[in-house]
Design a protein around this motif. Structure first.
Motif, PDB file in Angstrom:
ATOM      1  N   LEU A 146       5.585  83.031   7.241  1.00 23.66           N
ATOM      2  CA  LEU A 146       6.375  84.261   7.043  1.00 23.66           C
ATOM      3  C   LEU A 146       6.571  85.013   8.366  1.00 23.66           C
ATOM      4  CD1 LEU A 146       4.940  85.634   3.680  1.00 23.66           C
ATOM      5  CD2 LEU A 146       7.141  84.527   4.073  1.00 23.66           C
ATOM      6  N   HIS A 147       5.540  84.978   9.225  1.00 20.94           N
ATOM      7  CA  HIS A 147       5.641  85.617  10.545  1.00 20.94           C
ATOM      8  C   HIS A 147       6.768  84.951  11.346  1.00 20.94           C
ATOM      9  CE1 HIS A 147       4.548  87.003  14.520  1.00 20.94           C
ATOM     10  NE2 HIS A 147       4.139  85.808  14.898  1.00 20.94           N
ATOM     11  N   MET A 148       6.801  83.613  11.274  1.00 27.94           N
ATOM     12  CA  MET A 148       7.856  82.879  11.986  1.00 27.94           C
ATOM     13  C   MET A 148       9.238  83.274  11.431  1.00 27.94           C
ATOM     14  SD  MET A 148       8.167  78.791  12.517  1.00 27.94           S
ATOM     15  CE  MET A 148       8.668  78.405  10.868  1.00 27.94           C
ATOM     16  N   ALA A 149       9.322  83.386  10.105  1.00 29.75           N
ATOM     17  CA  ALA A 149      10.591  83.759   9.476  1.00 29.75           C
ATOM     18  C   ALA A 149      11.014  85.170   9.923  1.00 29.75           C
ATOM     19  CB  ALA A 149      10.453  83.706   7.958  1.00 29.75           C
ATOM     20  N   ARG A 150      10.039  86.078  10.030  1.00 33.36           N
ATOM     21  CA  ARG A 150      10.328  87.462  10.470  1.00 33.36           C
ATOM     22  C   ARG A 150      10.860  87.469  11.893  1.00 33.36           C
ATOM     23  NH1 ARG A 150       9.736  90.928  14.548  1.00 33.36           N
ATOM     24  NH2 ARG A 150       7.654  90.216  15.041  1.00 33.36           N
ATOM     25  N   VAL A 151      10.207  86.684  12.759  1.00 33.21           N
ATOM     26  CA  VAL A 151      10.619  86.611  14.162  1.00 33.21           C
ATOM     27  C   VAL A 151      12.044  86.053  14.242  1.00 33.21           C
ATOM     28  CG1 VAL A 151      10.193  85.378  16.335  1.00 33.21           C
ATOM     29  CG2 VAL A 151       8.284  86.430  15.112  1.00 33.21           C
ATOM     30  N   PHE A 152      12.319  85.050  13.426  1.00 33.20           N
ATOM     31  CA  PHE A 152      13.649  84.428  13.428  1.00 33.20           C
ATOM     32  C   PHE A 152      14.696  85.419  12.918  1.00 33.20           C
ATOM     33  CE2 PHE A 152      17.027  81.871  11.486  1.00 33.20           C
ATOM     34  CZ  PHE A 152      17.371  81.108  12.584  1.00 33.20           C
ATOM     35  N   PHE A 163       9.807  81.335  25.410  1.00 33.14           N
ATOM     36  CA  PHE A 163       8.560  80.617  25.671  1.00 33.14           C
ATOM     37  C   PHE A 163       7.531  80.908  24.578  1.00 33.14           C
ATOM     38  CE2 PHE A 163       4.317  80.377  27.657  1.00 33.14           C
ATOM     39  CZ  PHE A 163       4.321  79.054  28.046  1.00 33.14           C
ATOM     40  N   ASN A 164       7.488  82.179  24.145  1.00 36.93           N
ATOM     41  CA  ASN A 164       6.515  82.540  23.116  1.00 36.93           C
ATOM     42  C   ASN A 164       6.868  81.918  21.769  1.00 36.93           C
ATOM     43  OD1 ASN A 164       4.045  83.651  22.970  1.00 36.93           O
ATOM     44  ND2 ASN A 164       4.708  85.722  22.461  1.00 36.93           N
ATOM     45  N   TRP A 165       8.142  81.687  21.546  1.00 31.10           N
ATOM     46  CA  TRP A 165       8.554  80.983  20.319  1.00 31.10           C
ATOM     47  C   TRP A 165       7.976  79.566  20.344  1.00 31.10           C
ATOM     48  CZ3 TRP A 165      10.863  81.773  15.652  1.00 31.10           C
ATOM     49  CH2 TRP A 165      11.334  80.650  14.976  1.00 31.10           C
ATOM     50  N   LEU A 171       1.360  76.851  17.594  1.00 32.22           N
ATOM     51  CA  LEU A 171       0.372  77.520  16.729  1.00 32.22           C
ATOM     52  C   LEU A 171       0.558  77.113  15.269  1.00 32.22           C
ATOM     53  CD1 LEU A 171       0.197  81.124  18.239  1.00 32.22           C
ATOM     54  CD2 LEU A 171      -1.641  79.449  18.168  1.00 32.22           C
ATOM     55  N   LEU A 172       1.828  76.991  14.851  1.00 33.01           N
ATOM     56  CA  LEU A 172       2.105  76.572  13.471  1.00 33.01           C
ATOM     57  C   LEU A 172       1.561  75.159  13.241  1.00 33.01           C
ATOM     58  CD1 LEU A 172       3.621  77.062  10.750  1.00 33.01           C
ATOM     59  CD2 LEU A 172       5.585  75.966  11.790  1.00 33.01           C
ATOM     60  N   LYS A 173       1.818  74.258  14.201  1.00 29.19           N
ATOM     61  CA  LYS A 173       1.341  72.864  14.077  1.00 29.19           C
ATOM     62  C   LYS A 173      -0.192  72.856  13.998  1.00 29.19           C
ATOM     63  CE  LYS A 173       5.059  70.158  14.810  1.00 29.19           C
ATOM     64  NZ  LYS A 173       5.887  70.330  16.003  1.00 29.19           N
TER      65      LYS A 173
HETATM   66  C1  HEM Z   1      -1.717  81.284  14.398  1.00 28.08           C
HETATM   67  C2  HEM Z   1      -0.496  81.710  14.317  1.00 28.08           C
HETATM   68  C3  HEM Z   1       0.085  82.970  14.915  1.00 28.08           C
HETATM   69  C4  HEM Z   1      -0.516  84.168  15.228  1.00 28.08           C
HETATM   70  C5  HEM Z   1      -1.981  84.545  15.026  1.00 28.08           C
HETATM   71  C6  HEM Z   1       0.508  85.019  15.782  1.00 28.08           C
HETATM   72  C7  HEM Z   1       0.311  86.346  16.186  1.00 28.08           C
HETATM   73  C8  HEM Z   1       1.319  87.192  16.653  1.00 28.08           C
HETATM   74  C9  HEM Z   1       1.197  88.624  16.828  1.00 28.08           C
HETATM   75  C10 HEM Z   1      -0.061  89.440  16.535  1.00 28.08           C
HETATM   76  C11 HEM Z   1       2.389  89.086  17.278  1.00 28.08           C
HETATM   77  C12 HEM Z   1       2.773  90.541  17.589  1.00 28.08           C
HETATM   78  C13 HEM Z   1       3.411  91.325  16.435  1.00 28.08           C
HETATM   79  C14 HEM Z   1       3.850  90.694  15.179  1.00 28.08           C
HETATM   80  O1  HEM Z   1       4.982  90.218  15.077  1.00 28.08           O
HETATM   81  O2  HEM Z   1       3.048  90.723  14.209  1.00 28.08           O
HETATM   82  C15 HEM Z   1       3.269  87.948  17.437  1.00 28.08           C
HETATM   83  C16 HEM Z   1       4.555  87.994  17.925  1.00 28.08           C
HETATM   84  C17 HEM Z   1       5.387  86.885  18.082  1.00 28.08           C
HETATM   85  N1  HEM Z   1       5.192  85.640  17.542  1.00 28.08           N
HETATM   86 FE1  HEM Z   1       3.453  85.015  16.686  1.00 28.08          FE
HETATM   87  N2  HEM Z   1       1.699  84.331  15.827  1.00 28.08           N
HETATM   88  C18 HEM Z   1       1.493  83.085  15.294  1.00 28.08           C
HETATM   89  C19 HEM Z   1       2.447  82.095  15.087  1.00 28.08           C
HETATM   90  C20 HEM Z   1       3.769  82.179  15.505  1.00 28.08           C
HETATM   91  C21 HEM Z   1       4.808  81.226  15.175  1.00 28.08           C
HETATM   92  C22 HEM Z   1       4.628  80.025  14.268  1.00 28.08           C
HETATM   93  C23 HEM Z   1       5.938  81.633  15.842  1.00 28.08           C
HETATM   94  C24 HEM Z   1       7.299  80.993  15.879  1.00 28.08           C
HETATM   95  C25 HEM Z   1       7.533  79.722  15.854  1.00 28.08           C
HETATM   96  C26 HEM Z   1       5.620  82.849  16.577  1.00 28.08           C
HETATM   97  C27 HEM Z   1       6.473  83.547  17.417  1.00 28.08           C
HETATM   98  C28 HEM Z   1       6.275  84.835  17.867  1.00 28.08           C
HETATM   99  C29 HEM Z   1       7.194  85.601  18.692  1.00 28.08           C
HETATM  100  C30 HEM Z   1       8.514  85.079  19.292  1.00 28.08           C
HETATM  101  C31 HEM Z   1       6.636  86.877  18.839  1.00 28.08           C
HETATM  102  C32 HEM Z   1       7.240  88.079  19.569  1.00 28.08           C
HETATM  103  C33 HEM Z   1       7.999  88.846  18.509  1.00 28.08           C
HETATM  104  C34 HEM Z   1       8.491  90.180  18.886  1.00 28.08           C
HETATM  105  O3  HEM Z   1       8.358  90.595  20.029  1.00 28.08           O
HETATM  106  O4  HEM Z   1       9.087  90.817  18.000  1.00 28.08           O
HETATM  107  N3  HEM Z   1       4.304  83.173  16.317  1.00 28.08           N
HETATM  108  N4  HEM Z   1       2.594  86.815  17.015  1.00 28.08           N
END
Ligand code: HEM
Length: 263
Positions: A146-152, A163-165, A171-173
Motif C-alpha cells: 500500500l505504501h508503494m501504491a501511495r508513492v505511485f 533512486f529511492n523508488w 525492499l519489497l522483494k
Molecule cells: C520495508 C519496506 C519499506 C519501508 C519500511 C519504507 C519506509 C518509508 C518511509 C518511512 C517513508 C517516508 C514517509 C512515508 O511515505 O511514509 C518512505 C518514503 C518513500 N518510499 Fe518507502 N518504505 C518501504 C518500501 C518502499 C517501496 C516498496 C517503495 C516503492 C517501490 C518505496 C518508495 C518510497 C519513496 C519513493 C519514498 C519517498 C516518498 C515521498 O517523498 O513522498 N518504499 N518509505
C-alpha cells in the motif's frame, strides 16, 4: 539592630535553596554536560531559540532521523497515511516477536514441528507471540504494498526520488523473501509443499536452473539442510540486508527533500 524572627529563612526555604543549588551544581558538572549535548533543554541556561531548537533535533539520537525543518503539508497523516512508518513499525514488531520465537525453536527436521507444537501449548504467551509474528508478517506485505501504491499515486517516484523508488523495489522483494523463507520453518505439510512448488519453479531458471534449485534446497531434495539454510536466511541474512536498505531508504527520504513529495 537585631534581626527579627521573620528574616530567618524557614526550613522549607532552606531546603528549596539547597535543592536549587544541587540541581545547579549537577547541571554545571562535567558529567551532566557529557551526557546532554549543547542545545539540550536539560543544559544549564537553555533558551527557547530557533538555534537551540535545531540543536535538539541534530544532537539527539532519538530525533535525528527527523529533519530540522518539516514542510507543513508533510506532517499531514492523510498524505502519506504513515504507511512507510507503519511498515517499519511492523518490521520492529516482527524482530521482537521473532527473537522470542527463536528461544523455543530448533531448525532441524526432527525437532522443528514438535518445537512449534510445544511453543503453542506449553510456553507462556507462546501461541499469542507466534500468531503476532504470523499476522504481522502478512500485514507487513500489505502495508509495504500500500505504501508503494501511495508513492505511485502521488508521483513521488519522480525526480529526485527515482533512486529511492528503486531502493523501495528492493525492499519489497526482501519483504516477500522474508515472508517466504519463514513459511518453511513450521515444517508442516503446507510448508513442505509450498517450498517444493517454489523451488521446482526456480529450477526452471534459464541456464542455471538445476544449480539454483540445488543451492536453495541445500541438496537434491527438500530436507533438514533446506530447513537450516532457510532458517539462517530468515533470521539473519535477510533481516541484516533489509536493515541496510532501510537505512539507505530513510537517508534518501531526507536528502531528497523530506517526506510527501512532490509539492
Ligand atoms: C520495508 C519496506 C519499506 C519501508 C519500511 C519504507 C519506509 C518509508 C518511509 C518511512 C517513508 C517516508 C514517509 C512515508 O511515505 O511514509 C518512505 C518514503 C518513500 N518510499 Fe518507502 N518504505 C518501504 C518500501 C518502499 C517501496 C516498496 C517503495 C516503492 C517501490 C518505496 C518508495 C518510497 C519513496 C519513493 C519514498 C519517498 C516518498 C515521498 O517523498 O513522498 N518504499 N518509505
Amino acid at each position: 539592630m537585631a534581626k527579627s524572627i521573620q528574616d530567618k529563612p524557614t526550613i522549607a526555604e532552606r531546603l528549596q535553596t539547597a535543592s536549587t543549588q544541587t540541581v545547579d551544581n549537577l547541571q554545571g558538572s562535567q558529567f551532566w554536560n557529557s551526557v546532554f549535548r549543547p542545545g539540550s533543554v536539560f543544559r544549564k541556561g537553555y533558551t527557547d531559540s530557533p538555534r537551540n531548537r535545531s540543536y535538539v533535533i541534530m544532537n539527539s539520537v532519538l530525533y535525528h532521523l527527523h529533519p530540522v525543518k518539516v514542510k507543513r503539508h508533510a506532517v499531514k497523516v492523510s498524505y502519506t497515511l504513515c504507511l512507510g512508518g507503519l511498515s517499519f513499525f511492523i518490521f520492529i514488531l516482527l524482530t521482537v516477536t521473532g527473537i522470542f520465537l527463536m528461544f523455543f525453536y530448533r531448525p532441524t527436521a526432527a525437532a522443528a514441528w514438535d518445537d512449534i507444537q510445544s511453543l503453542q501449548t506449553a510456553v507462556t504467551f507462546g501461541l499469542l507471540v507466534r500468531n503476532m509474528h504470523r499476522w504481522a508478517a502478512h500485514l507487513m506485505v500489505l502495508s509495504v504494498f500500500l505504501h508503494m501504491a501511495r508513492v505511485f499515486y502521488h508521483g513521488a517516484y519522480k525526480a529526485p526520488r527515482e533512486f529511492n523508488w528503486v531502493i523501495g523495489v528492493i525492499l519489497l522483494k526482501l519483504t516477500l523473501l522474508l515472508s517466504f523463507t519463514g513459511y518453511l520453518l513450521p515444517w508442516d505439510q503446507l510448508a513442505l509443499w509450498a517450498v517444493t512448488v517454489g523451488t521446482n519453479m526456480m529450477g526452471f531458471t534459464p541456464v542455471l536452473g538445476d544449480q539454483v534449485k540445488f543451492v536453495l534446497l541445500g541438496g537434491a531434495v527438500i530436507g533438514t539442510d533446506t530447513l537450516l539454510r532457510w532458517y539462517v536466511l530468515h533470521v539473519l541474512m535477510l533481516p541484516f540486508v533489509i536493515v541496510i536498505f532501510m537505512a539507505i531508504h530513510f537517508w534518501r527520504v531526507r536528502k531528497d527533500g523530506g517526506i510527501s513529495g512532490p509539492l
